[in-house]
Design a protein around this motif. Structure first.
Motif, mmCIF file in Angstrom:
data_model
loop_
_atom_site.group_PDB
_atom_site.id
_atom_site.type_symbol
_atom_site.label_atom_id
_atom_site.label_comp_id
_atom_site.label_asym_id
_atom_site.label_seq_id
_atom_site.Cartn_x
_atom_site.Cartn_y
_atom_site.Cartn_z
ATOM 1 N N GLY A 81 0.918 -1.237 0.130
ATOM 2 C CA GLY A 81 0.150 -0.122 -0.091
ATOM 3 C C GLY A 81 0.881 1.120 -0.026
ATOM 4 O O GLY A 81 0.354 2.439 -0.085
ATOM 5 N N LYS A 82 2.244 1.093 -0.166
ATOM 6 C CA LYS A 82 2.978 2.330 -0.130
ATOM 7 C C LYS A 82 2.980 2.842 -1.529
ATOM 8 O O LYS A 82 3.249 2.228 -2.680
ATOM 9 C CB LYS A 82 4.472 1.795 0.281
ATOM 10 N N LYS A 83 2.953 4.345 -1.680
ATOM 11 C CA LYS A 83 2.873 4.835 -2.959
ATOM 12 C C LYS A 83 4.265 4.831 -3.443
ATOM 13 O O LYS A 83 5.286 5.496 -2.804
ATOM 14 C CB LYS A 83 2.396 6.336 -2.791
ATOM 15 N N PRO A 127 -0.312 0.863 -5.852
ATOM 16 C CA PRO A 127 0.018 2.239 -6.184
ATOM 17 C C PRO A 127 1.430 2.368 -6.601
ATOM 18 O O PRO A 127 2.331 2.632 -5.773
ATOM 19 C CB PRO A 127 -0.282 2.747 -4.785
ATOM 20 N N LEU A 128 1.688 1.925 -7.794
ATOM 21 C CA LEU A 128 2.948 1.792 -8.373
ATOM 22 C C LEU A 128 3.099 2.768 -9.598
ATOM 23 O O LEU A 128 2.113 2.590 -10.392
ATOM 24 C CB LEU A 128 3.267 0.459 -8.601
ATOM 25 N N SER A 129 4.015 3.558 -9.769
ATOM 26 C CA SER A 129 4.052 4.188 -10.913
ATOM 27 C C SER A 129 5.424 3.974 -11.592
ATOM 28 O O SER A 129 6.326 3.374 -10.718
ATOM 29 C CB SER A 129 4.245 5.950 -10.630
ATOM 30 N N ILE A 130 5.505 4.085 -13.063
ATOM 31 C CA ILE A 130 7.044 3.727 -13.426
ATOM 32 C C ILE A 130 7.296 4.792 -14.637
ATOM 33 O O ILE A 130 6.582 5.423 -15.266
ATOM 34 C CB ILE A 130 6.683 2.432 -14.459
ATOM 35 N N VAL A 131 8.538 5.245 -14.689
ATOM 36 C CA VAL A 131 9.276 6.174 -15.476
ATOM 37 C C VAL A 131 10.151 5.071 -16.293
ATOM 38 O O VAL A 131 11.087 4.726 -15.862
ATOM 39 C CB VAL A 131 9.735 7.213 -14.828
ATOM 40 N N PHE A 132 9.921 5.151 -17.553
ATOM 41 C CA PHE A 132 10.856 4.355 -18.509
ATOM 42 C C PHE A 132 12.092 5.359 -18.993
ATOM 43 O O PHE A 132 11.980 6.323 -19.103
ATOM 44 C CB PHE A 132 10.175 3.626 -19.720
ATOM 45 N N THR A 133 12.975 4.579 -19.571
ATOM 46 C CA THR A 133 14.149 5.429 -20.033
ATOM 47 C C THR A 133 13.914 6.281 -21.146
ATOM 48 O O THR A 133 14.375 7.351 -21.349
ATOM 49 C CB THR A 133 15.379 4.505 -20.553
ATOM 50 N N GLY A 134 13.030 5.729 -22.179
ATOM 51 C CA GLY A 134 12.796 6.574 -23.354
ATOM 52 C C GLY A 134 13.652 6.120 -24.423
ATOM 53 O O GLY A 134 14.305 5.196 -24.472
#
Length: 241
Positions: A81-83, A127-134
Protein backbone atom coordinates in the motif's frame (compact mmCIF):
# COMPACT_ATOMS: atom_id res chain seq x y z
CA UNK A 1 6.85 19.84 -15.14
CA UNK A 2 4.41 18.49 -17.72
CA UNK A 3 3.36 14.89 -17.07
CA UNK A 4 1.59 12.47 -19.37
CA UNK A 5 -0.07 9.52 -17.59
CA UNK A 6 -0.20 6.04 -19.13
CA UNK A 7 -0.98 2.49 -18.02
CA UNK A 8 1.66 -0.23 -17.60
CA UNK A 9 1.35 -3.98 -17.21
CA UNK A 10 3.80 -6.92 -17.19
CA UNK A 11 4.96 -8.10 -20.58
CA UNK A 12 3.96 -11.59 -21.67
CA UNK A 13 7.19 -12.03 -23.59
CA UNK A 14 9.97 -14.24 -22.20
CA UNK A 15 7.84 -15.16 -19.18
CA UNK A 16 8.23 -11.63 -17.75
CA UNK A 17 4.91 -11.95 -15.94
CA UNK A 18 6.35 -14.97 -14.11
CA UNK A 19 9.52 -13.19 -13.02
CA UNK A 20 7.65 -10.09 -11.85
CA UNK A 21 6.12 -10.38 -8.38
CA UNK A 22 2.34 -10.88 -8.42
CA UNK A 23 -0.38 -12.53 -6.30
CA UNK A 24 0.17 -15.80 -8.14
CA UNK A 25 3.94 -15.93 -7.55
CA UNK A 26 5.29 -18.99 -5.70
CA UNK A 27 5.21 -18.58 -1.92
CA UNK A 28 9.00 -18.82 -1.57
CA UNK A 29 9.48 -15.90 -3.96
CA UNK A 30 6.90 -13.73 -2.19
CA UNK A 31 8.39 -14.59 1.20
CA UNK A 32 11.87 -13.66 -0.01
CA UNK A 33 10.71 -10.24 -1.14
CA UNK A 34 8.71 -9.66 2.04
CA UNK A 35 11.88 -10.28 4.04
CA UNK A 36 13.86 -8.05 1.70
CA UNK A 37 11.25 -5.29 1.91
CA UNK A 38 11.21 -5.49 5.70
CA UNK A 39 15.01 -5.19 5.88
CA UNK A 40 14.96 -2.20 3.54
CA UNK A 41 12.39 -0.46 5.74
CA UNK A 42 14.94 -0.60 8.58
CA UNK A 43 17.81 0.81 6.51
CA UNK A 44 18.89 4.30 7.49
CA UNK A 45 20.56 7.15 5.68
CA UNK A 46 24.29 7.63 6.03
CA UNK A 47 25.23 9.34 9.32
CA UNK A 48 21.54 9.60 10.22
CA UNK A 49 18.80 7.66 11.96
CA UNK A 50 16.31 8.71 9.28
CA UNK A 51 14.92 5.83 7.23
CA UNK A 52 15.88 5.47 3.58
CA UNK A 53 13.14 6.00 1.02
CA UNK A 54 15.15 6.51 -2.19
CA UNK A 55 17.10 3.44 -3.29
CA UNK A 56 19.31 2.82 -6.30
CA UNK A 57 19.55 -0.82 -7.38
CA UNK A 58 22.71 -1.82 -9.20
CA UNK A 59 25.24 -4.62 -9.61
CA UNK A 60 28.94 -5.09 -10.19
CA UNK A 61 28.46 -6.43 -13.72
CA UNK A 62 25.76 -6.89 -16.34
CA UNK A 63 23.22 -9.72 -16.34
CA UNK A 64 23.10 -10.24 -12.58
CA UNK A 65 19.35 -9.72 -12.16
CA UNK A 66 19.33 -6.17 -10.84
CA UNK A 67 16.51 -4.91 -13.11
CA UNK A 68 14.10 -7.70 -12.15
CA UNK A 69 15.10 -7.16 -8.51
CA UNK A 70 14.48 -3.40 -8.78
CA UNK A 71 11.04 -3.99 -10.30
CA UNK A 72 10.09 -6.53 -7.65
CA UNK A 73 11.28 -4.33 -4.80
CA UNK A 74 9.04 -1.56 -6.14
CA UNK A 75 6.13 -3.99 -6.56
CA UNK A 76 6.59 -5.35 -3.02
CA UNK A 77 6.37 -1.87 -1.50
CA UNK A 78 3.31 -1.08 -3.62
CA UNK A 79 1.66 -4.34 -2.54
CA UNK A 80 2.00 -3.07 1.01
CA UNK A 81 0.00 0.00 0.00
CA UNK A 82 3.04 2.28 -0.17
CA UNK A 83 2.95 4.86 -2.94
CA UNK A 84 6.00 3.88 -4.97
CA UNK A 85 7.72 4.96 -8.17
CA UNK A 86 10.13 2.85 -10.22
CA UNK A 87 12.56 4.87 -12.33
CA UNK A 88 14.50 3.18 -15.10
CA UNK A 89 17.74 5.15 -15.19
CA UNK A 90 19.64 2.39 -16.99
CA UNK A 91 20.13 4.33 -20.18
CA UNK A 92 22.48 1.62 -21.46
CA UNK A 93 20.04 -1.27 -21.88
CA UNK A 94 16.59 -0.24 -20.61
CA UNK A 95 15.55 -3.64 -19.23
CA UNK A 96 12.37 -2.34 -17.59
CA UNK A 97 10.85 -1.73 -21.00
CA UNK A 98 11.29 -5.45 -21.73
CA UNK A 99 9.73 -6.49 -18.41
CA UNK A 100 6.65 -4.34 -18.92
CA UNK A 101 4.44 -3.64 -21.92
CA UNK A 102 6.03 -0.39 -23.00
CA UNK A 103 6.41 0.63 -26.61
CA UNK A 104 6.66 4.36 -26.07
CA UNK A 105 9.87 6.00 -27.18
CA UNK A 106 9.45 8.90 -24.75
CA UNK A 107 10.72 8.70 -21.21
CA UNK A 108 13.30 9.88 -18.68
CA UNK A 109 16.01 10.58 -21.27
CA UNK A 110 13.69 12.71 -23.40
CA UNK A 111 12.52 14.59 -20.32
CA UNK A 112 16.07 15.30 -19.12
CA UNK A 113 17.10 16.37 -22.63
CA UNK A 114 14.07 18.69 -22.69
CA UNK A 115 12.77 17.00 -25.83
CA UNK A 116 9.39 15.75 -24.58
CA UNK A 117 7.20 15.94 -21.45
CA UNK A 118 7.72 13.25 -18.82
CA UNK A 119 5.56 10.15 -19.18
CA UNK A 120 4.61 8.35 -15.96
CA UNK A 121 2.96 4.96 -16.20
CA UNK A 122 0.70 3.50 -13.50
CA UNK A 123 0.05 -0.15 -12.64
CA UNK A 124 -3.50 -1.32 -12.00
CA UNK A 125 -4.55 -2.40 -8.50
CA UNK A 126 -1.38 -1.26 -6.71
CA UNK A 127 0.00 2.28 -6.09
CA UNK A 128 2.99 1.83 -8.39
CA UNK A 129 4.17 4.32 -10.99
CA UNK A 130 6.92 3.71 -13.54
CA UNK A 131 9.16 6.02 -15.54
CA UNK A 132 10.86 4.29 -18.48
CA UNK A 133 14.12 5.41 -20.09
CA UNK A 134 12.67 6.51 -23.40
CA UNK A 135 15.08 7.24 -26.24
CA UNK A 136 18.52 5.87 -25.32
CA UNK A 137 21.01 8.77 -25.50
CA UNK A 138 24.66 8.98 -26.55
CA UNK A 139 25.57 10.71 -23.25
CA UNK A 140 23.90 8.85 -20.34
CA UNK A 141 26.46 9.87 -17.70
CA UNK A 142 26.01 13.54 -18.58
CA UNK A 143 22.20 13.27 -18.35
CA UNK A 144 22.17 11.64 -14.90
CA UNK A 145 24.65 14.29 -13.71
CA UNK A 146 22.32 17.17 -14.51
CA UNK A 147 20.55 19.30 -11.93
CA UNK A 148 17.30 18.39 -13.69
CA UNK A 149 17.85 14.72 -12.80
CA UNK A 150 18.69 15.50 -9.19
CA UNK A 151 15.66 17.77 -8.89
CA UNK A 152 13.44 15.09 -10.44
CA UNK A 153 14.55 12.48 -7.89
CA UNK A 154 14.06 15.00 -5.09
CA UNK A 155 10.56 15.81 -6.34
CA UNK A 156 9.71 12.10 -6.52
CA UNK A 157 10.87 11.70 -2.91
CA UNK A 158 8.42 14.41 -1.90
CA UNK A 159 5.45 12.80 -3.69
CA UNK A 160 6.12 9.09 -3.15
CA UNK A 161 6.78 6.99 -0.08
CA UNK A 162 9.46 4.98 -1.86
CA UNK A 163 11.58 5.68 -4.94
CA UNK A 164 13.40 2.76 -6.60
CA UNK A 165 15.95 3.59 -9.31
CA UNK A 166 17.28 0.95 -11.70
CA UNK A 167 20.84 1.90 -12.71
CA UNK A 168 23.55 0.43 -14.96
CA UNK A 169 26.20 -1.79 -13.37
CA UNK A 170 28.91 -0.10 -11.31
CA UNK A 171 32.00 -1.58 -12.94
CA UNK A 172 30.98 -0.92 -16.53
CA UNK A 173 29.86 2.72 -16.37
CA UNK A 174 30.01 5.82 -14.17
CA UNK A 175 26.22 6.32 -14.14
CA UNK A 176 25.52 4.30 -10.98
CA UNK A 177 28.30 6.02 -9.07
CA UNK A 178 26.86 9.41 -10.02
CA UNK A 179 23.33 8.41 -9.01
CA UNK A 180 24.60 7.04 -5.69
CA UNK A 181 25.46 10.59 -4.62
CA UNK A 182 21.81 11.71 -4.48
CA UNK A 183 19.94 8.65 -3.23
CA UNK A 184 19.49 7.51 0.37
CA UNK A 185 20.94 4.06 -0.17
CA UNK A 186 22.32 1.67 -2.78
CA UNK A 187 21.40 -2.01 -3.12
CA UNK A 188 23.90 -4.20 -4.94
CA UNK A 189 22.72 -7.40 -6.62
CA UNK A 190 25.15 -10.29 -6.88
CA UNK A 191 24.58 -13.53 -8.78
CA UNK A 192 25.62 -16.59 -6.80
CA UNK A 193 28.26 -18.65 -8.57
CA UNK A 194 28.72 -15.98 -11.23
CA UNK A 195 29.85 -12.66 -9.71
CA UNK A 196 33.59 -12.76 -8.94
CA UNK A 197 34.42 -11.53 -5.43
CA UNK A 198 36.95 -9.06 -6.83
CA UNK A 199 34.27 -7.51 -9.06
CA UNK A 200 31.84 -7.12 -6.16
CA UNK A 201 34.58 -5.60 -4.00
CA UNK A 202 35.45 -3.21 -6.83
CA UNK A 203 31.82 -2.05 -7.01
CA UNK A 204 31.71 -1.57 -3.23
CA UNK A 205 34.99 0.39 -3.28
CA UNK A 206 33.65 2.60 -6.08
CA UNK A 207 30.48 3.26 -4.09
CA UNK A 208 32.40 4.16 -0.95
CA UNK A 209 34.77 6.35 -2.97
CA UNK A 210 31.80 8.49 -3.98
CA UNK A 211 30.67 8.57 -0.32
CA UNK A 212 27.58 6.51 -1.17
CA UNK A 213 25.54 4.56 1.35
CA UNK A 214 25.54 0.78 0.85
CA UNK A 215 22.17 -0.36 2.18
CA UNK A 216 22.78 -4.03 1.44
CA UNK A 217 23.80 -6.78 -0.95
CA UNK A 218 21.32 -9.21 -2.46
CA UNK A 219 22.70 -12.59 -3.45
CA UNK A 220 20.35 -14.25 -5.90
CA UNK A 221 20.38 -17.45 -7.95
CA UNK A 222 21.21 -19.52 -4.88
CA UNK A 223 21.09 -23.22 -5.64
CA UNK A 224 19.67 -25.60 -3.05
CA UNK A 225 19.53 -29.40 -3.28
CA UNK A 226 15.83 -29.43 -2.46
CA UNK A 227 14.77 -26.93 -5.11
CA UNK A 228 15.12 -26.27 -8.81
CA UNK A 229 17.62 -23.73 -10.10
CA UNK A 230 15.79 -20.46 -10.67
CA UNK A 231 17.07 -16.90 -10.66
CA UNK A 232 15.64 -15.01 -7.69
CA UNK A 233 13.89 -18.09 -6.31
CA UNK A 234 16.24 -18.12 -3.34
CA UNK A 235 18.16 -15.10 -2.20
CA UNK A 236 19.93 -13.69 0.81
CA UNK A 237 20.18 -10.06 1.87
CA UNK A 238 22.97 -8.58 3.95
CA UNK A 239 22.28 -5.03 5.05
CA UNK A 240 23.75 -2.13 6.96
CA UNK A 241 21.91 -0.08 9.56
Amino acid sequence: MKIKSQKAEPSQNNNSSYFLLNPGSPAEIKDSYIKLRTNLMFCTKKDSEESCKVFAVSAANKAEGKSVTAANIAISFAMLGKKTILIDADMRSSSQRKLWKNRSQAGLCDFLAKVMPLEIYSVDEIPLSIVFTGTLPYNPAELVSTKKMKDFVKECAEHYEYVIIDTPSFNAYADAQIISTYVDGVILVSKSGSTPAKDLNEAIDTLYHSNGNLSGIIINNIKEKSSSFFSLKNMKFEYNR
